[in-house]
Scaffold this motif. Structure first.
Motif, mmCIF file in Angstrom:
data_model
loop_
_atom_site.group_PDB
_atom_site.id
_atom_site.type_symbol
_atom_site.label_atom_id
_atom_site.label_comp_id
_atom_site.label_asym_id
_atom_site.label_seq_id
_atom_site.Cartn_x
_atom_site.Cartn_y
_atom_site.Cartn_z
ATOM 1 N N GLY A 33 0.824 -1.203 0.000
ATOM 2 C CA GLY A 33 0.000 0.000 0.000
ATOM 3 C C GLY A 33 0.857 1.251 0.000
ATOM 4 N N LYS A 34 1.949 1.191 0.708
ATOM 5 C CA LYS A 34 2.909 2.300 0.731
ATOM 6 C C LYS A 34 3.502 2.507 -0.663
ATOM 7 C CE LYS A 34 7.577 3.355 2.206
ATOM 8 N NZ LYS A 34 8.096 3.416 0.835
ATOM 9 N N VAL A 35 3.913 1.408 -1.296
ATOM 10 C CA VAL A 35 4.470 1.501 -2.644
ATOM 11 C C VAL A 35 3.432 2.095 -3.602
ATOM 12 C CG1 VAL A 35 5.327 0.179 -4.611
ATOM 13 C CG2 VAL A 35 6.098 -0.395 -2.298
ATOM 14 N N ASP A 42 -3.614 2.608 -7.366
ATOM 15 C CA ASP A 42 -4.598 2.109 -6.406
ATOM 16 C C ASP A 42 -4.000 0.949 -5.618
ATOM 17 O OD1 ASP A 42 -7.353 1.620 -5.326
ATOM 18 O OD2 ASP A 42 -7.060 -0.273 -6.390
ATOM 19 N N PRO A 43 -4.057 0.986 -4.272
ATOM 20 C CA PRO A 43 -3.475 -0.087 -3.462
ATOM 21 C C PRO A 43 -4.033 -1.466 -3.796
ATOM 22 C CG PRO A 43 -3.982 1.796 -2.085
ATOM 23 C CD PRO A 43 -4.572 2.082 -3.435
ATOM 24 N N GLY A 44 -5.332 -1.551 -4.033
ATOM 25 C CA GLY A 44 -5.930 -2.839 -4.358
ATOM 26 C C GLY A 44 -5.352 -3.452 -5.611
ATOM 27 N N TYR A 45 -5.116 -2.617 -6.613
ATOM 28 C CA TYR A 45 -4.541 -3.097 -7.865
ATOM 29 C C TYR A 45 -3.113 -3.584 -7.653
ATOM 30 C CZ TYR A 45 -2.081 -2.793 -12.326
ATOM 31 O OH TYR A 45 -1.284 -3.060 -13.399
ATOM 32 N N GLY A 112 15.031 8.672 6.146
ATOM 33 C CA GLY A 112 15.041 9.247 4.820
ATOM 34 C C GLY A 112 13.889 8.782 3.958
ATOM 35 N N ASP A 113 12.867 8.200 4.567
ATOM 36 C CA ASP A 113 11.751 7.663 3.801
ATOM 37 C C ASP A 113 10.563 7.562 4.738
ATOM 38 O OD1 ASP A 113 10.274 6.330 1.757
ATOM 39 O OD2 ASP A 113 10.652 4.467 2.813
ATOM 40 N N THR A 114 9.486 8.204 4.396
ATOM 41 C CA THR A 114 8.321 8.214 5.273
ATOM 42 C C THR A 114 7.238 7.309 4.721
ATOM 43 O OG1 THR A 114 8.803 10.499 5.848
ATOM 44 C CG2 THR A 114 6.625 9.683 6.411
ATOM 45 N N PRO A 115 7.030 6.148 5.305
ATOM 46 C CA PRO A 115 5.964 5.265 4.826
ATOM 47 C C PRO A 115 4.606 5.933 4.957
ATOM 48 C CG PRO A 115 7.478 4.102 6.260
ATOM 49 C CD PRO A 115 7.783 5.566 6.385
ATOM 50 N N ASP A 116 3.729 5.722 4.001
ATOM 51 C CA ASP A 116 2.423 6.343 4.023
ATOM 52 C C ASP A 116 1.508 5.682 5.031
ATOM 53 O OD1 ASP A 116 3.439 6.494 0.951
ATOM 54 O OD2 ASP A 116 2.326 8.283 1.549
ATOM 55 N N LEU A 117 0.555 6.451 5.508
ATOM 56 C CA LEU A 117 -0.441 5.906 6.416
ATOM 57 C C LEU A 117 -1.328 4.966 5.622
ATOM 58 C CD1 LEU A 117 -1.370 9.226 8.195
ATOM 59 C CD2 LEU A 117 0.224 7.471 8.951
ATOM 60 N N SER A 118 -1.611 3.814 6.194
ATOM 61 C CA SER A 118 -2.424 2.844 5.469
ATOM 62 C C SER A 118 -3.323 2.115 6.430
ATOM 63 C CB SER A 118 -1.530 1.834 4.747
ATOM 64 O OG SER A 118 -0.656 1.225 5.661
ATOM 65 N N PRO A 119 -4.588 1.892 6.044
ATOM 66 C CA PRO A 119 -5.501 1.177 6.916
ATOM 67 C C PRO A 119 -5.153 -0.288 7.017
ATOM 68 C CG PRO A 119 -6.508 1.559 4.792
ATOM 69 C CD PRO A 119 -5.200 2.313 4.793
ATOM 70 N N GLY A 120 -5.592 -0.919 8.073
ATOM 71 C CA GLY A 120 -5.288 -2.324 8.294
ATOM 72 C C GLY A 120 -6.290 -3.231 7.629
#
Length: 344
Positions: A33-35, A42-45, A112-120
């Motif tokens: 999801g972060k990637v 889209d995370p699902g894709y 040096g890299d901030t992972p995005d917020l992602s729902p569980g």
């Protein structure tokens, strides 16, 4: 009325890892999801497209701008992110005694890299759709997260960013260029918000049903692991659930591999290293790409419905499909061959 048990024999066992031996799908989906957020997809894709395949292949596909020498570092960074998600709740969640995760400088995803917020995840792993669904957060987390993000945003503008001229028009000239020191504070605030989110959802790695019993029933030197995960992730997952990685553990970064799943190479190499013909082995797999790889190797393939609905894997060529490894047992039979019995 139950059907009669099905029996077959093999010389050795070739296990996939994630989704077959271990369940780390929640952490893996969060990392992909972060990637997805990084590349505007889209995370699902992205999650659906990457399951069961090597991270190096997936990252090469979704980040084609990366040079060859950068891919290896990117894979390690990605797989450390998975393990960070997997450990955050246990180490820093509400019952850990620690308010927020400490910055782990050994994890490339934390520096040096901030992972995005992602729902569980919104459902059990065995029946979970590979699409993120927002879930309710406890109020204390939500209010804290919003506070952090709003504070981070305010750091980027003048201390009075909402100043209005007497004619009611916003005064855009108040916005200043970003100061490097303020940028660092902003990134730190967003990183802390992500860490709080990561700790709020339990994405721990778990051993799947029947796995311990199956491994314990196999003689030493008669089974291997062939996974699409690289060494950091594969060994990290197995050790977290008490599985000792077998001497023959083929990971995605093995230099002897020419291709990953759905090509049969990982299973062929694993069988060769064990000293057996792949055609006389049994492969345990959960994903369509892994099942196809097992079939292409010539092995007998047992598909487990631990990460996909039966309808998603029943046309991939598996010889047997079972709910999980609770439905199959093994003992050593005549001529030292392994005898497997499936009960529905």
């Amino acid at each position: 009325m139950s059907s009669s048990p099905k029996t077959f024999v093999a010389d050795a066992v070739l296990f996939d890892m994630d989704g077959t031996l271990t369940d780390s799908i929640a952490a893996v989906e969060a990392a992909w999801g972060k990637v997805a957020s990084e590349i505007g997809q889209d995370p699902g894709y992205v999650i659906a497209a990457t399951h069961g395949k090597r991270a190096v292949d997936n990252l090469s596909q979704f980040k084609p701008h990366l040079a060859d020498h950068e891919i290896e570092q990117e894979v390690e960074r990605f797989e450390n992110t998975i393990l960070y998600y997997a450990d955050a709740h246990h180490l820093h969640g509400p019952d850990s005694g620690s308010a927020t995760p400490a910055l782990d400088i050994s994890c490339p995803s934390s520096v040096g890299d901030t992972p995005d917020l992602s729902p569980g995840p919104s459902a059990p792993a065995s029946r979970r759709s590979s699409v993120f669904a927002l879930e309710a957060r406890r109020p204390s987390f939500g209010s804290r997260l919003l506070t952090m993000l709003s504070q981070a945003a305010r750091l980027r503008v003048h201390e009075d960013p909402f100043a209005i001229e007497e004619d009611g028009i916003e005064d855009d000239h108040l916005i200043r260029p970003i100061d490097p020191e303020i940028e660092k504070k902003t990134d730190a605030s967003i990183l802390e918000a992500w860490q709080v989110e990561a700790a709020s959802v339990d994405r721990s790695v778990r051993i799947l049903p029947g796995v311990r019993k199956m491994i314990d029933s196999l003689p030493e030197g008669r089974y291997a692991v062939a996974t699409s995960g690289a060494k950091t992730y594969a060994y990290g997952c197995m050790k977290r659930v008490g599985i000792v990685p077998p001497p023959v553990t083929i990971t995605a970064d093995d230099k002897r591999l020419k291709a990953g799943k759905p090509a049969p190479d990982p299973f062929l190499l694993a069988a060769e290293c064990l000293g057996y013909d792949a055609k006389r082995c049994v492969v345990f797999e959960d994903s369509p790409s892994g099942i196809k790889a097992g079939v292409a190797s010539g092995a007998t393939v047992v598909a487990v419905c631990t990460s996909h609905e039966r309808s998603k894997i029943e046309n991939c060529g598996a010889h047997y499909i079972i709910e999980d490894m609770e439905r199959i047992s093994c003992h050593v039979g005549a001529n030292d061959r392994l005898v497997f019995t499936i009960t529905e």
